[in-house]
Design a protein around this motif. Structure first.
Motif, PDB file in Angstrom:
ATOM      1  N   ALA A   1      33.888  51.447 -33.936  1.00  0.00           N
ATOM      2  CA  ALA A   1      34.591  50.146 -33.326  1.00  0.00           C
ATOM      3  C   ALA A   1      36.137  50.624 -32.817  1.00  0.00           C
ATOM      4  CB  ALA A   1      34.455  48.812 -34.394  1.00  0.00           C
ATOM      5  N   ILE A   2      37.208  51.548 -34.472  1.00  0.00           N
ATOM      6  CA  ILE A   2      37.827  51.348 -33.930  1.00  0.00           C
ATOM      7  C   ILE A   2      38.023  52.375 -32.808  1.00  0.00           C
ATOM      8  CG2 ILE A   2      40.203  52.636 -34.569  1.00  0.00           C
ATOM      9  CD1 ILE A   2      39.674  51.935 -37.841  1.00  0.00           C
TER      10      ILE A   2
ATOM     11  N   GLU B   1      38.017  50.375 -29.540  1.00  0.00           N
ATOM     12  CA  GLU B   1      39.098  49.786 -29.359  1.00  0.00           C
ATOM     13  C   GLU B   1      40.637  50.852 -28.504  1.00  0.00           C
ATOM     14  OE1 GLU B   1      40.046  46.581 -28.910  1.00  0.00           O
ATOM     15  OE2 GLU B   1      37.715  46.091 -30.215  1.00  0.00           O
ATOM     16  N   LYS B   2      40.859  51.596 -28.764  1.00  0.00           N
ATOM     17  CA  LYS B   2      41.367  52.830 -28.950  1.00  0.00           C
ATOM     18  C   LYS B   2      42.107  52.934 -27.189  1.00  0.00           C
ATOM     19  CE  LYS B   2      43.942  55.292 -32.170  1.00  0.00           C
ATOM     20  NZ  LYS B   2      43.397  56.152 -32.406  1.00  0.00           N
TER      21      LYS B   2
ATOM     22  N   LYS C   1      42.449  50.594 -24.650  1.00  0.00           N
ATOM     23  CA  LYS C   1      42.864  48.825 -24.869  1.00  0.00           C
ATOM     24  C   LYS C   1      44.588  48.695 -24.627  1.00  0.00           C
ATOM     25  CE  LYS C   1      39.996  45.019 -25.617  1.00  0.00           C
ATOM     26  NZ  LYS C   1      39.816  44.336 -26.691  1.00  0.00           N
ATOM     27  N   ARG C   2      44.813  49.671 -25.646  1.00  0.00           N
ATOM     28  CA  ARG C   2      46.321  50.075 -25.310  1.00  0.00           C
ATOM     29  C   ARG C   2      47.246  50.287 -24.733  1.00  0.00           C
ATOM     30  NH1 ARG C   2      48.857  52.374 -31.070  1.00  0.00           N
ATOM     31  NH2 ARG C   2      46.981  53.246 -30.451  1.00  0.00           N
TER      32      ARG C   2
ATOM     33  N   VAL D   1      49.097  38.264 -18.260  1.00  0.00           N
ATOM     34  CA  VAL D   1      48.883  39.941 -18.387  1.00  0.00           C
ATOM     35  C   VAL D   1      49.939  40.010 -16.669  1.00  0.00           C
ATOM     36  CG1 VAL D   1      47.003  41.232 -17.884  1.00  0.00           C
ATOM     37  CG2 VAL D   1      46.728  39.376 -18.735  1.00  0.00           C
TER      38      VAL D   1
END
Lengths: 321, 517
Positions: A5-6, A9-10, A12-13, A269
């Protein structure tokens, strides 16, 4: 939470950076295609012209983006540009020093922005309504002041500025950097920038966390008004006249640039580099279409289609995360 | 087309006790997570089947699969003996599967009647039969025993009343299988009782009820059977008569119930906040003191004036009379800004509406109150921003991949930790927690309560507002009871019984709940 999951997600930053690079790639691609398609595109003259065309929308788009991030909209910017050309032209022709005329015009922009803040915060008007009202009335005030005529600016120093260049780059483009760099620091590295995002995301949560929401809204509209008045000064210098009907529809181009640049109309955003790239993409399309002798009516259709396509793909990618 | 109220309430056609819906190896995987491991479970018609489990245990996933909101990864759903695809919400509704969600998903700007018939409007030759619909809706509502008007705008009702309307709406659509997801989270006790009456009545009509709740006493009050989920696995199903609190909690979290309410007693220090005869919108003449090292509990129904009192103390609303003293000196709190500067921190009631910027990153939310401190006049310190956020994430054990993940991607319990966590770095002296554990699972509750102890040990004072009596009862050193805008009773730790406190909060039974309708 698993390690998989990590890993998912990465990215996205770095999303903002990635999106910016995509836009830059699109801009470069457009330039390459146009350079091949038409010999006149890559000429120094045309590039300088394109930078001048794009610069003014770009600066407006930055101010507009601040407002949109708070979840608002500023429809008045085109009218503020037109009105500012009148103010600066009248003051210069009345014999005021140029610096004073410019400063006064910028203050007029600030005052208009403060008025928007007042209408939204104190009178509780929706941003769309209050800025729509100023849009129509500012054009009216400008027409009253000029009796509907254009004012020819009797100062060559003032008009020469917009035509000259510094180290080979048009002065107008330098102005984008002059606005863009502080704007970038303000939005991404100062707490006021953070507050713009937090107010756009959830005003009540921000208020309960100690953010001065009213001041943040005042600030966004004031900066948008200031940017628009600055563009008004630049436009007056470029065309050498003050005319309240100038910059018709520029508010929509500024909003379009902002949206193409990844700003969400729902607020919270946005970036500074995105709208700048968006403005130059729009300018390139218009410029290229002119060179290719595409009917100007088609240019509008292309611009509309582009907005739909870019925002659609942006939304797809965000949802895909 | 619906023409009479009779048709809306079909006579029971389902024979009770027959298996209506069966899950065979039902499974759901997301990229990176196994949200629901193969589940085998059969639901009978006419039973109330509770599903309990911590946040993230797979309850919402199960609901989404049953209501056709999401496709399953594998396994079968057997509806009345036939395999069902359940690929769309529409298909689920056509079969008779409906859900009432924790947050009301109706149109707040339409009338109650319009909402009841949304999507199934009664029209003649294309013209809406508005008066007829209001009449029918009113019949249904009266019939269910809810004392609510059908012609008013839904948004004018309280959240609890809206929830009742949502439940009423779900019952009139040939529903055979009805899922309630935490329906009482925002309900007053009276509203909850009305809802339970409705649920039992549906059961009598042969409808299968799936009841999801974190509140154990409701599960024991209502359910026939209970299934426990943990980490996406069905741990077990029990008949309600053959189980108890302790067993269920143990199944849910692998931990005993005594460890949940973790109460540390400290000797109270100096007064931090004192309210003297304070009055404002929604409450009058309230006096209380909060001292360092103590938890002051405020108990009462929603609308009794507890939240209004604290938001006034916090500067959100103006006081109309009385004094606020901070560390012994009278202060004027004219805005939240003033309150925060004094050293107050508020974790508000609704985390979605008041507590969080959902579409912004975790780190951003945690740092929001302290951006002033971690920036110089112009720039934010990037290192401080990172270390502060990472420290809170580690201290509070917030389950997030990075501080850059959006808050909206986190579970409810982890979101609540952020609402609380953003005040820890701020260094406040008085913490106000308004319903800190609504919709939060037992494991996270225990963590939050432990956090209270940590704050008290550092010399902070806490005001704890809760509609959940066991919570304030087990945790508060001083317990104030509110009713209709007044502070009606004050008790020391465990100094009064649950029954006494409840009676004080509700007063005479005939009394209508003031200002609620």
């Amino acid at each position: 939470m698993s390690t998989e999951a990590i890993a998912v997600e990465k990215p996205k930053r770095n999303y903002n950076v990635l999106f910016g690079l995509t836009l830059l790639a699109l801009l470069v691609l457009l330039w390459i295609v146009l350079s091949v398609a038409t010999p006149s595109f890559a000429s120094g003259n045309n590039i300088a012209n394109l930078l001048r065309q794009g610069s003014m929308i770009a600066i407006m788009a930055v101010g507009q983006t601040f407002v949109i991030i708070t979840g608002g909209i500023d429809l008045s910017v085109g009218a503020v540009v037109g009105f500012a050309t009148v103010v600066v032209a009248m003051m210069i022709n009345a014999g005021f020093p140029i610096w004073l005329a410019i400063l006064a015009t910028l203050l007029v922009g600030v005052a208009i922005g403060m008025f928007h803040g007042f209408g939204i915060v104190k009178m509780g008007l929706p941003p769309f309504i209050i800025t729509l009202a100023t849009l129509t009335s500012l054009r009216g005030i400008g027409l009253l002041m000029t009796n509907g005529n254009s004012i020819n600016i009797k100062s060559d120093t003032f008009t020469a500025f917009s035509r000259s260049s510094f180290v080979g780059i048009p002065n107008l483009f330098w102005m984008v950097i002059l606005v863009g760099v502080p704007a970038y620091i303000f939005l991404h590295h100062s707490r006021w920038g953070r507050y713009l995002f937090s107010v756009g995301s959830n005003a009540e949560a921000s208020r309960l966390s100690g953010v001065n929401v009213q001041r943040t809204i005042y600030m966004a509209y004031t900066l948008s008004g200031l940017c628009a008045a600055f563009v008004g000064v630049l436009l007056a210098a470029r065309i050498g006249i003050g005319n309240p009907t100038q910059a018709e529809g520029w508010e929509l181009q500024a909003i379009a640039s902002s949206v193409i640049g990844g700003t969400s109309l729902f607020g919270a955003v946005g970036s500074v580099h995105g709208p700048l790239l968006g403005a130059f993409i729009l300018a390139t399309i218009n410029n290229g279409a002119n060179l290719l002798n595409v009917n100007s009516f088609w240019q509008r259709i292309i611009t509309g289609a582009l907005i739909i396509i870019i925002v659609y793909f942006d939304g797809l990618r965000r949802r895909g995360k | 087309m619906i023409s009479t109220a009779q048709e809306l309430h079909p006579a029971p056609v389902l024979e009770p006790g027959r298996t209506i819906l069966e899950l065979r190896g039902l499974e759901k995987r997301y990229p990176g997570t196994h949200a629901l491991k193969p589940v085998n479970l059969a639901f009978k018609s006419g039973e109330i089947h509770a599903i309990v489990g911590e946040n993230g245990a797979g309850k919402s996933t199960l609901i989404k699969l049953l209501t056709g909101v999401m496709p399953r990864t594998s396994g079968e759903i057997i509806w009345e003996g036939q395999p069902a695809a359940l690929a769309t919400p529409h298909e689920a509704m056509a079969l008779g599967i409906n859900a009432v969600h924790q947050e009301v998903v109706l149109c707040r700007h339409l009338t109650v009647a319009a909402n009841m018939f949304l999507g199934e409007e009664n029209s003649r030759f294309g013209i809406l039969q508005q008066r007829a619909m209001v009449r029918q809706a009113q019949t249904i509502i009266d019939d269910l025993g809810f004392d609510l008007p059908a012609h008013v705008t839904l948004g004018d009702l309280t959240i609890g009343q809206q929830q009742l309307i949502a439940a009423a709406r779900a019952t009139v659509r040939g529903t055979k299988f009805l899922i309630f997801d935490e329906p009482t989270a925002y309900l007053t006790r009276k509203e909850a009782d009305q809802l339970f009456t409705l649920i039992r009545r549906l059961k009598g009509e042969g409808v299968t009820i799936i009841y999801i709740s974190h509140r154990m006493e409701e599960v024991f009050e209502l359910a026939d059977r209970v299934s426990v989920l943990r980490d996406g696995t069905l741990v077990g199903t029990r008949n309600i008569a053959e189980t108890n609190d302790a067993e269920l909690v143990k199944m849910m979290i692998n931990r005993s119930i005594e460890q949940v309410y973790h109460k540390e007693h400290f000797t109270p220090g100096a007064a931090i906040l004192e309210a003297r005869s304070l009055s404002g919108k929604g409450f009058e003449n309230v006096s209380m003191t909060v001292r360092a090292g103590e938890i002051v509990g405020l108990y009462g129904l929603i609308g009794a004036g507890r939240s209004e009192f604290v938001t006034t103390v916090y500067g959100r609303h103006r006081k109309s009379a009385g004094q606020i003293l901070w560390e012994g000196k009278e202060v004027q709190v004219n805005s939240e800004h003033d309150a925060i500067r004094l050293g107050m921190a508020l974790a508000p009631e609704s985390r979605r509406d008041q507590g969080l910027c959902l579409n912004l990153p975790v780190g951003f939310n945690l740092n929001l109150p302290i951006y002033k401190r971690i920036s110089n006049n112009l720039l934010i310190s990037n290192t401080q921003e990172k270390t502060q956020a990472d420290r809170q994430i580690a201290d509070l054990r917030i389950k997030t991949p990075t501080r850059g993940a959006l808050v909206s991607s986190l579970s409810g319990g982890n979101q609540q930790k952020i609402v609380i966590g953003k005040w820890l770095a701020h260094g406040a002296k008085l913490f106000i927690f308004d319903e800190p554990t609504v919709g939060v699972d037992v494991g996270t509750k225990a963590e939050i309560y432990r956090l209270f102890g940590a704050l008290l040990s550092k010399g902070a004072g806490i005001i704890l507002i809760s509609s959940y009596l066991p919570e304030v009862y087990e945790l508060a050193d001083t317990l104030h009871v509110f009713r209709r805008g007044k502070l009606v009773a004050t008790h020391g730790f465990h100094a009064a019984s649950h029954e006494d406190i409840l009676t004080q909060a509700l007063a005479e039974k005939q009394e209508k709940l003031g200002g609620q309708i």
